[in-house]
Every structure is written in C-alpha cells, then in structure tokens.
Design a protein around this motif. Sequence first.
Motif, PDB file in Angstrom:
ATOM      1  N   PRO A 126      49.245  41.319  74.390  1.00  0.00           N
ATOM      2  CA  PRO A 126      48.680  41.815  73.132  1.00  0.00           C
ATOM      3  C   PRO A 126      49.030  40.927  71.942  1.00  0.00           C
ATOM      4  CG  PRO A 126      49.789  43.588  74.319  1.00  0.00           C
ATOM      5  CD  PRO A 126      50.078  42.317  75.041  1.00  0.00           C
ATOM      6  N   PHE A 127      48.035  40.672  71.137  1.00  0.00           N
ATOM      7  CA  PHE A 127      48.197  39.891  69.914  1.00  0.00           C
ATOM      8  C   PHE A 127      48.792  40.770  68.831  1.00  0.00           C
ATOM      9  CE2 PHE A 127      46.410  38.891  65.739  1.00  0.00           C
ATOM     10  CZ  PHE A 127      46.897  37.613  65.549  1.00  0.00           C
ATOM     11  N   GLU A 128      49.754  40.265  68.127  1.00  0.00           N
ATOM     12  CA  GLU A 128      50.278  40.919  66.938  1.00  0.00           C
ATOM     13  C   GLU A 128      50.291  39.887  65.840  1.00  0.00           C
ATOM     14  OE1 GLU A 128      53.990  42.940  67.386  1.00  0.00           O
ATOM     15  OE2 GLU A 128      53.164  44.396  68.784  1.00  0.00           O
ATOM     16  N   GLY A 129      49.643  40.205  64.749  1.00  0.00           N
ATOM     17  CA  GLY A 129      49.601  39.278  63.631  1.00  0.00           C
ATOM     18  C   GLY A 129      48.446  39.581  62.710  1.00  0.00           C
ATOM     19  N   ARG A 130      48.082  38.570  61.915  1.00  0.00           N
ATOM     20  CA  ARG A 130      47.057  38.736  60.899  1.00  0.00           C
ATOM     21  C   ARG A 130      46.064  37.581  60.973  1.00  0.00           C
ATOM     22  NH1 ARG A 130      48.480  40.425  54.890  1.00  0.00           N
ATOM     23  NH2 ARG A 130      49.214  42.132  56.164  1.00  0.00           N
ATOM     24  N   ILE A 131      44.792  37.911  60.845  1.00  0.00           N
ATOM     25  CA  ILE A 131      43.720  36.915  60.834  1.00  0.00           C
ATOM     26  C   ILE A 131      42.926  37.112  59.555  1.00  0.00           C
ATOM     27  CG2 ILE A 131      41.633  36.082  61.986  1.00  0.00           C
ATOM     28  CD1 ILE A 131      42.750  37.348  64.570  1.00  0.00           C
ATOM     29  N   SER A 132      42.748  36.053  58.800  1.00  0.00           N
ATOM     30  CA  SER A 132      41.903  36.096  57.603  1.00  0.00           C
ATOM     31  C   SER A 132      40.660  35.269  57.873  1.00  0.00           C
ATOM     32  CB  SER A 132      42.645  35.529  56.397  1.00  0.00           C
ATOM     33  OG  SER A 132      43.768  36.331  56.099  1.00  0.00           O
ATOM     34  N   PHE A 133      39.504  35.795  57.488  1.00  0.00           N
ATOM     35  CA  PHE A 133      38.256  35.076  57.732  1.00  0.00           C
ATOM     36  C   PHE A 133      37.226  35.441  56.683  1.00  0.00           C
ATOM     37  CE2 PHE A 133      38.440  38.898  60.258  1.00  0.00           C
ATOM     38  CZ  PHE A 133      37.182  39.495  60.128  1.00  0.00           C
ATOM     39  N   LYS A 134      36.130  34.661  56.638  1.00  0.00           N
ATOM     40  CA  LYS A 134      35.029  34.907  55.707  1.00  0.00           C
ATOM     41  C   LYS A 134      33.741  35.051  56.495  1.00  0.00           C
ATOM     42  CE  LYS A 134      36.698  32.711  51.551  1.00  0.00           C
ATOM     43  NZ  LYS A 134      36.437  31.735  50.509  1.00  0.00           N
ATOM     44  N   LEU A 135      32.923  36.004  56.059  1.00  0.00           N
ATOM     45  CA  LEU A 135      31.598  36.197  56.639  1.00  0.00           C
ATOM     46  C   LEU A 135      30.560  35.838  55.581  1.00  0.00           C
ATOM     47  CD1 LEU A 135      32.127  39.706  58.273  1.00  0.00           C
ATOM     48  CD2 LEU A 135      32.153  37.503  59.412  1.00  0.00           C
ATOM     49  N   ASP A 136      29.553  35.069  55.970  1.00  0.00           N
ATOM     50  CA  ASP A 136      28.472  34.742  55.056  1.00  0.00           C
ATOM     51  C   ASP A 136      27.380  35.781  55.188  1.00  0.00           C
ATOM     52  OD1 ASP A 136      29.563  32.425  53.942  1.00  0.00           O
ATOM     53  OD2 ASP A 136      28.914  31.224  55.652  1.00  0.00           O
ATOM     54  N   GLY A 137      26.923  36.291  54.065  1.00  0.00           N
ATOM     55  CA  GLY A 137      25.880  37.308  54.076  1.00  0.00           C
ATOM     56  C   GLY A 137      24.900  37.088  52.945  1.00  0.00           C
ATOM     57  N   ASP A 138      24.000  38.046  52.763  1.00  0.00           N
ATOM     58  CA  ASP A 138      22.983  37.949  51.717  1.00  0.00           C
ATOM     59  C   ASP A 138      23.593  37.941  50.320  1.00  0.00           C
ATOM     60  OD1 ASP A 138      21.082  37.983  53.702  1.00  0.00           O
ATOM     61  OD2 ASP A 138      20.720  40.143  53.552  1.00  0.00           O
ATOM     62  N   ASN A 139      24.730  38.605  50.157  1.00  0.00           N
ATOM     63  CA  ASN A 139      25.393  38.685  48.855  1.00  0.00           C
ATOM     64  C   ASN A 139      26.492  37.635  48.696  1.00  0.00           C
ATOM     65  OD1 ASN A 139      23.789  40.893  48.239  1.00  0.00           O
ATOM     66  ND2 ASN A 139      25.253  42.337  49.091  1.00  0.00           N
ATOM     67  N   GLY A 140      26.452  36.601  49.512  1.00  0.00           N
ATOM     68  CA  GLY A 140      27.464  35.556  49.450  1.00  0.00           C
ATOM     69  C   GLY A 140      28.578  35.796  50.447  1.00  0.00           C
ATOM     70  N   PRO A 141      29.599  34.920  50.450  1.00  0.00           N
ATOM     71  CA  PRO A 141      30.684  35.062  51.419  1.00  0.00           C
ATOM     72  C   PRO A 141      31.555  36.283  51.118  1.00  0.00           C
ATOM     73  CG  PRO A 141      31.126  33.243  49.934  1.00  0.00           C
ATOM     74  CD  PRO A 141      29.761  33.747  49.606  1.00  0.00           C
ATOM     75  N   GLN A 142      32.009  36.938  52.179  1.00  0.00           N
ATOM     76  CA  GLN A 142      32.869  38.120  52.075  1.00  0.00           C
ATOM     77  C   GLN A 142      34.134  37.842  52.869  1.00  0.00           C
ATOM     78  OE1 GLN A 142      32.351  41.319  50.469  1.00  0.00           O
ATOM     79  NE2 GLN A 142      34.520  41.283  50.936  1.00  0.00           N
ATOM     80  N   SER A 143      35.290  37.912  52.222  1.00  0.00           N
ATOM     81  CA  SER A 143      36.546  37.664  52.933  1.00  0.00           C
ATOM     82  C   SER A 143      37.064  38.971  53.526  1.00  0.00           C
ATOM     83  CB  SER A 143      37.584  37.058  51.993  1.00  0.00           C
ATOM     84  OG  SER A 143      37.896  37.959  50.960  1.00  0.00           O
ATOM     85  N   MET A 144      37.731  38.858  54.658  1.00  0.00           N
ATOM     86  CA  MET A 144      38.304  40.005  55.346  1.00  0.00           C
ATOM     87  C   MET A 144      39.654  39.604  55.916  1.00  0.00           C
ATOM     88  SD  MET A 144      35.032  41.185  57.600  1.00  0.00           S
ATOM     89  CE  MET A 144      35.000  42.942  57.566  1.00  0.00           C
ATOM     90  N   THR A 145      40.518  40.576  56.087  1.00  0.00           N
ATOM     91  CA  THR A 145      41.801  40.357  56.746  1.00  0.00           C
ATOM     92  C   THR A 145      41.921  41.387  57.863  1.00  0.00           C
ATOM     93  OG1 THR A 145      42.799  39.601  54.694  1.00  0.00           O
ATOM     94  CG2 THR A 145      44.298  40.233  56.450  1.00  0.00           C
ATOM     95  N   TYR A 146      42.214  40.913  59.061  1.00  0.00           N
ATOM     96  CA  TYR A 146      42.354  41.758  60.244  1.00  0.00           C
ATOM     97  C   TYR A 146      43.795  41.649  60.722  1.00  0.00           C
ATOM     98  CZ  TYR A 146      41.537  43.415  65.030  1.00  0.00           C
ATOM     99  OH  TYR A 146      41.588  44.102  66.215  1.00  0.00           O
ATOM    100  N   SER A 147      44.498  42.779  60.773  1.00  0.00           N
ATOM    101  CA  SER A 147      45.900  42.805  61.202  1.00  0.00           C
ATOM    102  C   SER A 147      46.042  43.707  62.420  1.00  0.00           C
ATOM    103  CB  SER A 147      46.793  43.346  60.085  1.00  0.00           C
ATOM    104  OG  SER A 147      46.592  42.644  58.892  1.00  0.00           O
ATOM    105  N   VAL A 148      46.919  43.298  63.362  1.00  0.00           N
ATOM    106  CA  VAL A 148      47.145  44.080  64.575  1.00  0.00           C
ATOM    107  C   VAL A 148      48.644  44.145  64.846  1.00  0.00           C
ATOM    108  CG1 VAL A 148      46.712  44.238  67.054  1.00  0.00           C
ATOM    109  CG2 VAL A 148      44.983  43.251  65.565  1.00  0.00           C
ATOM    110  N   LYS A 149      49.112  45.346  65.171  1.00  0.00           N
ATOM    111  CA  LYS A 149      50.492  45.513  65.613  1.00  0.00           C
ATOM    112  C   LYS A 149      50.552  46.768  66.462  1.00  0.00           C
ATOM    113  CE  LYS A 149      55.268  45.442  64.418  1.00  0.00           C
ATOM    114  NZ  LYS A 149      56.261  45.008  63.481  1.00  0.00           N
ATOM    115  N   GLY A 150      51.073  46.625  67.673  1.00  0.00           N
ATOM    116  CA  GLY A 150      51.152  47.763  68.581  1.00  0.00           C
ATOM    117  C   GLY A 150      49.764  48.315  68.863  1.00  0.00           C
ATOM    118  N   GLY A 151      49.604  49.608  68.775  1.00  0.00           N
ATOM    119  CA  GLY A 151      48.312  50.234  69.001  1.00  0.00           C
ATOM    120  C   GLY A 151      47.508  50.429  67.733  1.00  0.00           C
ATOM    121  N   PHE A 152      47.895  49.725  66.662  1.00  0.00           N
ATOM    122  CA  PHE A 152      47.221  49.884  65.381  1.00  0.00           C
ATOM    123  C   PHE A 152      46.528  48.589  64.979  1.00  0.00           C
ATOM    124  CE2 PHE A 152      50.663  52.927  65.297  1.00  0.00           C
ATOM    125  CZ  PHE A 152      50.050  54.067  64.797  1.00  0.00           C
TER     126      PHE A 152
END
Length: 112
Positions: free
Chosen positions: A24-50
């Motif tokens: 299982p991965f535990e950590g944080r991933i930051s990424f950007k999605l390009d859409g109609d309203n411009g780029p949108q940044s997101m942060t995805y974090s995982v630890k344990g079952g959360f």
Amino acid sequence: MKPFRALILATVLLAPLAAFAANPFEGRISFKLDGDNGPQSMTYSVKGGFSRIEIPVKGAGTPAVIMDTARKEITILMPEQKMYLGMHLIPLAVESSVAAYGRLPSNSDGVS
C-alpha cells in the motif's frame, strides 16, 4: 457545486487503487488537470485505509473529500462554510448503477 462533484468522482476513482495495491502506498500526490475553465490543481493523500482529495476553489477555500475504505464512507469537508457532509458509498453505487442502466444491474448485464 461542480467542484464537489469533481471531488467525489476523483475520490471514488482513485481510492480503490490504494485498497488493491500489493504494498500500500502512503503519501501525497499533487497534480493538475486541464479543463474548460483552465488548469485545476489537486492533492491526493493516502494513509492506511483513508484517502483525502483537496481541490482549491476560488471563494470556497480548499474543500476536501475523505474516504474511509473500511467503513465505506465519504466525508466532504467545506471549511469556508464551516460544514461537512457524510455519505455511505453503497447508496452512491446503487444510484450510479440506476443512472447507467436505468435500473440495478444484473448478471445478464455482464456485471458481477
């Protein structure tokens, strides 16, 4: 309301990856999605079952969706509004199945 739908969709799509990983991965991933309203940044974090997804939204701060895979629950945090919303995943799965098939799927649909 669109950003919250994006939060829920991203959580539902990304969280199972953590549940099925051999190591299982535990950590944080930051990424950007390009859409109609411009780029949108997101942060995805995982630890344990959360897992947690944060999407900064203009005028709404940084709402977050927390998914508890053991309890099959999603909690949406809206700090700017000082609100939260809790949902069980099973009704969401039923609702999406009805939306896709017009009814609950059966084995004859190739769904098991």
